[in-house]
Write an enzyme that holds these catalytic residues in place. Structure first.
Site, PDB file in Angstrom:
ATOM      1  N   CYS A 143     -44.201   0.488  63.305  1.00 31.01           N
ATOM      2  CA  CYS A 143     -42.570   0.007  62.928  1.00 31.01           C
ATOM      3  C   CYS A 143     -42.291  -0.012  64.201  1.00 31.01           C
ATOM      4  O   CYS A 143     -40.996   0.215  64.239  1.00 31.01           O
ATOM      5  CB  CYS A 143     -41.747   1.037  61.650  1.00 31.01           C
ATOM      6  N   CYS A 146     -38.139  -1.063  63.654  1.00 24.73           N
ATOM      7  CA  CYS A 146     -37.532   0.426  63.613  1.00 24.73           C
ATOM      8  C   CYS A 146     -37.249   1.119  64.619  1.00 24.73           C
ATOM      9  O   CYS A 146     -36.701   1.475  65.233  1.00 24.73           O
ATOM     10  CB  CYS A 146     -37.270   1.733  62.356  1.00 24.73           C
ATOM     11  N   ASP A 147     -38.308   1.098  65.667  1.00 27.15           N
ATOM     12  CA  ASP A 147     -38.364   2.216  66.898  1.00 27.15           C
ATOM     13  C   ASP A 147     -38.398   1.000  68.454  1.00 27.15           C
ATOM     14  O   ASP A 147     -38.836   2.257  69.334  1.00 27.15           O
ATOM     15  CB  ASP A 147     -39.638   2.812  66.890  1.00 27.15           C
TER      16      ASP A 147
END
Ligand code: NAP
Length: 315
Positions: A143, A146-147
């Site tokens: 992701c 997200c990261d």
């Protein structure tokens, strides 16, 4: 007119239980709750599904400037709740779908309904490398939204050649110093527009005809081991992160031996969203290996809701 709620052994009987909360589930809930059907969503522990892992959604109609995936999911949830949908962030552990009253369990707790809409979606596949699980969250992710921020100024590798890989690479290029896409063939399967964006991007390079055979690193990713699919030669390739974007697996384990599935485990629906069990419908990625778009999932959720309503009117 559909009878709303029945009590049997103190267990409330809903008109509709929706299992899973992505675009398909939320849209189904908006339609069934708005049609005055007693609706509950059993959403699992990450309601929102794959759109939580997406950054900007540019192709969902109605948002000409795009909308962030999680924001779109929040809006859909609020819209479903507005019409009276009950909502639980619980995982369904068992189902019994035969008979007029369908039964669904969350652990020991039993729920009952006259119809079920399955919208459990699909989740990311992993490469199954020796060191992949060990370094998960230590430089390995699926992701970028997200990261990606954690890889600011770093060199990252993206595995895959579909639209997801393109999207991951483009998102990562906003943070990383360099992004290398490793693909096992000599052409991408991604849409032409996404391919062009990737190929035109100055920070993104592509390694063709290569697979990742392992990840290297003690406490954090330090590189990947590449294998040339033509020459079979192997070499270490230094990088500081690995994003895996190689497709998805439908979340259908609960329905094994209960519903018909395709070879890849997607629920078979025919006609429209109907499964082989009367009163049980499936919508979204869980039954769609082909399109897997938020808008097609939402459309299928709408169809499943209308078909559930029609089914209820006829019993
Ligand atoms: P996908 O289209 O199935 O692509 C998966 C990619 O991973 C393929 O290039 C495949 O290689 C590669 N792959 C699979 N297993 C592998 C393995 N074990 N090792 C190395 N490579 C492997 O999956 P996706 O990219 O997740 O997309 C799924 C669907 O969602 C598609 O229909 C896509 O169009 C859609 N999508 C759309 C958008 C958008 O419109 N914005 C964004 C994301 C996804 P091969 O090509 O050699 O098979």
């Amino acid at each position: 007119m559909v009878e709303k709620v029945e009590k049997k052994n103190d267990i409330k009987t809903y008109d509709v239980i929706i299992i899973g909360a992505g675009p398909a589930g939320y849209t189904a809930a908006i339609y069934t709750a708005r049609a005055n059907l007693q609706t509950i969503m059993l959403a699992g522990d990450s309601p929102g599904g794959q759109l939580l892992l997406t950054s900007e959604v540019e192709n969902y109609p109605g948002f000409k400037d795009g909308i962030m995936g999680p924001e779109l999911m929040d809006e859909m949830k609020a819209q479903a709740l507005r019409f009276g949908t009950e909502f639980r962030s619980d995982f369904v552990t068992k189902v019994e779908l035969d008979g007029d009253i369908k039964k669904v369990w969350v652990g020991e707790e039993e729920y009952q309904a006259k119809t079920i809409i399955i919208s459990t979606g699909a989740s990311a596949n992993w490469l199954n490398l020796k060191n992949e699980q060990r370094l998960m969250g230590k430089g390995i992710s699926a992701c970028a939204t997200c990261d990606g921020f954690f890889f600011t100024g770093k060199h990252v590798v993206v595995a895959g050649g579909g639209d997801s890989a393109m999207e991951e690479a483009l998102t990562l290029a906003k943070f990383a110093s360099k992004v290398t896409i490793v693909h096992r063939r000599d052409e991408f399967r991604a849409s032409k527009i996404m391919q062009k964006r990737v190929k035109d991007h100055e920070k993104i390079e592509i390694i063709w005809n290569s697979t990742i055979v392992d990840v290297i690193g003690e406490n954090f990713v330090a590189g990947v081991r590449l294998k040339d699919t033509v020459s079979s030669e192997e070499k270490n390739f230094a990088c500081e992160g690995l994003f895996v974007a190689i497709g998805h697996t439908p979340a259908t384990k609960l329905f094994t031996d209960i519903l018909d599935m395709t070879e890849k485990g997607y629920i078979v629906t025919e006609p429209s969203t109907a499964t082989k069990i009367p009163g049980v419908f499936a919508a979204g990625d869980v039954a769609d290996a082909r399109y897997r778009q938020a808008i097609t999932a939402a459309g299928e959720g709408c169809k499943a809701a209308l078909e559930a309503e029609h089914f209820l009117q006829n019993i």
